[in-house]
Design a protein around this motif. Sequence first.
Motif, PDB file in Angstrom:
ATOM      1  N   ASP A 269      55.413  20.629  20.592  1.00  0.00           N
ATOM      2  CA  ASP A 269      55.617  21.771  19.709  1.00  0.00           C
ATOM      3  C   ASP A 269      54.440  22.727  19.909  1.00  0.00           C
ATOM      4  N   ILE A 270      54.676  23.808  20.658  1.00  0.00           N
ATOM      5  CA  ILE A 270      53.595  24.752  20.993  1.00  0.00           C
ATOM      6  C   ILE A 270      53.741  26.007  20.139  1.00  0.00           C
ATOM      7  N   LYS A 271      52.727  26.271  19.319  1.00  0.00           N
ATOM      8  CA  LYS A 271      52.768  27.464  18.470  1.00  0.00           C
ATOM      9  C   LYS A 271      51.802  28.497  19.051  1.00  0.00           C
ATOM     10  N   ILE A 272      52.330  29.681  19.336  1.00  0.00           N
ATOM     11  CA  ILE A 272      51.506  30.728  19.959  1.00  0.00           C
ATOM     12  C   ILE A 272      50.940  31.664  18.887  1.00  0.00           C
ATOM     13  N   ILE A 273      49.628  31.915  18.947  1.00  0.00           N
ATOM     14  CA  ILE A 273      49.021  32.939  18.084  1.00  0.00           C
ATOM     15  C   ILE A 273      48.152  33.880  18.941  1.00  0.00           C
ATOM     16  N   ASN A 274      47.744  34.995  18.348  1.00  0.00           N
ATOM     17  CA  ASN A 274      46.949  35.997  19.077  1.00  0.00           C
ATOM     18  C   ASN A 274      47.590  36.348  20.416  1.00  0.00           C
ATOM     19  N   ASP A 275      48.813  36.872  20.322  1.00  0.00           N
ATOM     20  CA  ASP A 275      49.549  37.240  21.542  1.00  0.00           C
ATOM     21  C   ASP A 275      49.941  38.715  21.511  1.00  0.00           C
TER      22      ASP A 275
ATOM     23  N   SER B   8      42.302  27.523  22.726  1.00  0.00           N
ATOM     24  CA  SER B   8      42.188  28.955  22.986  1.00  0.00           C
ATOM     25  C   SER B   8      42.133  29.194  24.490  1.00  0.00           C
ATOM     26  N   LEU B   9      42.902  30.187  24.952  1.00  0.00           N
ATOM     27  CA  LEU B   9      42.824  30.632  26.345  1.00  0.00           C
ATOM     28  C   LEU B   9      41.872  31.821  26.398  1.00  0.00           C
TER      29      LEU B   9
ATOM     30  N   VAL C 190      48.171  27.534  20.029  1.00  0.00           N
ATOM     31  CA  VAL C 190      47.496  28.130  21.188  1.00  0.00           C
ATOM     32  C   VAL C 190      47.123  29.588  20.903  1.00  0.00           C
ATOM     33  N   ASP C 191      45.825  29.843  20.850  1.00  0.00           N
ATOM     34  CA  ASP C 191      45.292  31.207  20.697  1.00  0.00           C
ATOM     35  C   ASP C 191      45.234  31.827  22.091  1.00  0.00           C
ATOM     36  N   CYS C 192      45.985  32.899  22.300  1.00  0.00           N
ATOM     37  CA  CYS C 192      46.095  33.471  23.653  1.00  0.00           C
ATOM     38  C   CYS C 192      45.141  34.628  23.888  1.00  0.00           C
ATOM     39  N   ALA C 193      44.153  34.832  23.009  1.00  0.00           N
ATOM     40  CA  ALA C 193      43.106  35.860  23.189  1.00  0.00           C
ATOM     41  C   ALA C 193      43.693  37.273  23.244  1.00  0.00           C
TER      42      ALA C 193
ATOM     43  N   GLY D 245      49.484  35.203  26.675  1.00  0.00           N
ATOM     44  CA  GLY D 245      50.483  35.162  25.590  1.00  0.00           C
ATOM     45  C   GLY D 245      51.903  35.268  26.113  1.00  0.00           C
ATOM     46  N   PRO D 246      52.237  36.412  26.749  1.00  0.00           N
ATOM     47  CA  PRO D 246      53.599  36.532  27.278  1.00  0.00           C
ATOM     48  C   PRO D 246      53.924  35.486  28.346  1.00  0.00           C
ATOM     49  N   LYS D 247      52.934  35.066  29.091  1.00  0.00           N
ATOM     50  CA  LYS D 247      53.228  34.096  30.159  1.00  0.00           C
ATOM     51  C   LYS D 247      53.467  32.691  29.585  1.00  0.00           C
ATOM     52  N   LEU D 248      52.751  32.361  28.515  1.00  0.00           N
ATOM     53  CA  LEU D 248      53.023  31.070  27.879  1.00  0.00           C
ATOM     54  C   LEU D 248      54.412  31.103  27.231  1.00  0.00           C
ATOM     55  N   ALA D 249      54.749  32.249  26.624  1.00  0.00           N
ATOM     56  CA  ALA D 249      56.075  32.376  26.011  1.00  0.00           C
ATOM     57  C   ALA D 249      57.154  32.162  27.073  1.00  0.00           C
ATOM     58  N   GLU D 250      56.900  32.663  28.268  1.00  0.00           N
ATOM     59  CA  GLU D 250      57.846  32.503  29.370  1.00  0.00           C
ATOM     60  C   GLU D 250      57.935  31.031  29.789  1.00  0.00           C
TER      61      GLU D 250
END
Length: 541
Positions: free
Chosen positions: A236-242, A279-280, A209-212, A217-222
């Motif tokens: 399995d959610i991998k966060i990028i661009n956070d 991408s968000l 997930v590209d969080c722009a 970003g922080p909210k998806l992490a939460e």
Amino acid sequence: MADQILAASNKHPKPVDRVFQYGTAGFRMKATLLDSVVFRVGLVAALRSRKLGGQTIGVMITASHNPPEDNGVKLVDPMGEMLENAWEAYSTELANAKDEDVPKVYQSLEEKLKINPETPARVIYARDTRPSGPKLVQALVDALEAAGAEYTDYKLLTTPQLHYLTRCTNTEGTPQSYGDVSEKGYYEKLSEAFVRAMKGKKASGAVTVDCANGVGGPKLAELLKFLPKASAGGVDIKIINDDVLKAEVLNHECGADYVKTKQRAPPSSKAGNNDRCCSLDGDADRIIYYFNDPEHGFRLLDGDKIATLAASFIGDLAREARLINGLKIGVVQTAYANGASTKYVEKQLGLPVVCTPTGVKWLHHAATKFDVGVYFEANGHGTVVFSQQALKAFHTKEPESPAQAAALETLRALSDLINQTVGDALSDMLLVEIILAHKSWSPREWDLTYVDLPNRLVRVEVGDRNLFKTTDAERKLVEPQGIQDQIDTLVKKYKDGRSFARASGTEDAVRVYAEAATRSEADDLASKVSSIVKLEGGSKQ
Ligand code: G16
């Protein structure tokens, strides 16, 4: 109160010679120009709340997909919907009043709209991660205090979270209660619904997930703290661009708008072939999926593909639950929807399609005319809304088989998972993940449901975008005169050609969309229509 308003307003003077307009998603512009606008929007929020008997109004400070130096402000009505149309005009009127006239215009609105100044006013607000946010919040607070409104600061939130909290606040303690009035309540509601909808199913592989580099970003992490791990039935959610600390990286070469308009993955993406990616945008109300096909290269799974996926899945569940005959299911799109998607919904899914102008407020309204209204803009902004009758049927229908019981339970879970107030990238992402798990589909199988017509979206800078006036859900230009005839003549020369131009409501530009049977034809048509627009729109100062 007039004295307080004047004194507070004097701290937030209006830039001279500027004309402001409540656009597609509120007021948007360079943050340096926005101070007086936010102040005055605060006054409108207080008036709106009083007009509605003290119901809580939401104010969101964000410029979503726009660059970091921009900002914006928009109002949220009590059930989490966009501000009622007529009030956009009142907001515009107050935003453009001379500094010394602000109390006068405020009072004239109070009189015209028969607002009792003694009624309590209640406002909640939040902002995205832009550095200009805190100062604009101060302008808002000054207005709320001058207007005697009660307020709650929710600090950093995604736009859909603020919409959610507005509805929760106004329905608290009623039979329509939408959920716990807290950010935590939002995560709990989504994760509980996700677990119920995933029962017995397994997600395959990871999603990146590209969080722009925005608030998503922080909210998806939460949110991840509340969702089950992949090993326990989650995804399995991998966060990028956070990165929300470096202001300049927000929406820069990443995010949903970049991916959709450039039709390519963010250059920072390290995804391999067939890896599921999404991408968000900067305030997490839009989502776009994509993957790299080893044979055909980059493949976009945009708002149209999410809408068709959701409509077909919910339609199948309604059929399994033996509810299909009693429910009106429909899809709402805008002119940007790919012609192939419209054909697929009508011919393959057998569902009606309604076309509205750009802007979630129009789509949402049209979607509420169905029992299950699936609405998505091609840019990834959308959701599914369920009528009271549909919700009642999900909860009261007596199942006659285990399969029917399972379908009903999934429908109930989806109606809790899907944000009913507005398009929500986090909730939409979980929806897509659930559907792919149920169907055991990779992005490739999803992509194969129909083939998009090649298309191109161009941003054309002109001297005056307000010269461009449209009709027929923005599919035709009525002004400048004669321009539509030129476009029509051009379009006829291309197989499956379609093109339109409209002034953006969030950027100082005209957008041109074109699609045709082949990539080169779509590009050629887009470029020729853009030239006409440039010529007719005058040169930029
Ligand atoms: C906003 C609106 C969307 C709209 C988009 C582009 O999105 O909420 O409905 O599609 O702007 O609008 P326009 O073409 O008028 O500039 P966001 O994500 O920026 O809030």
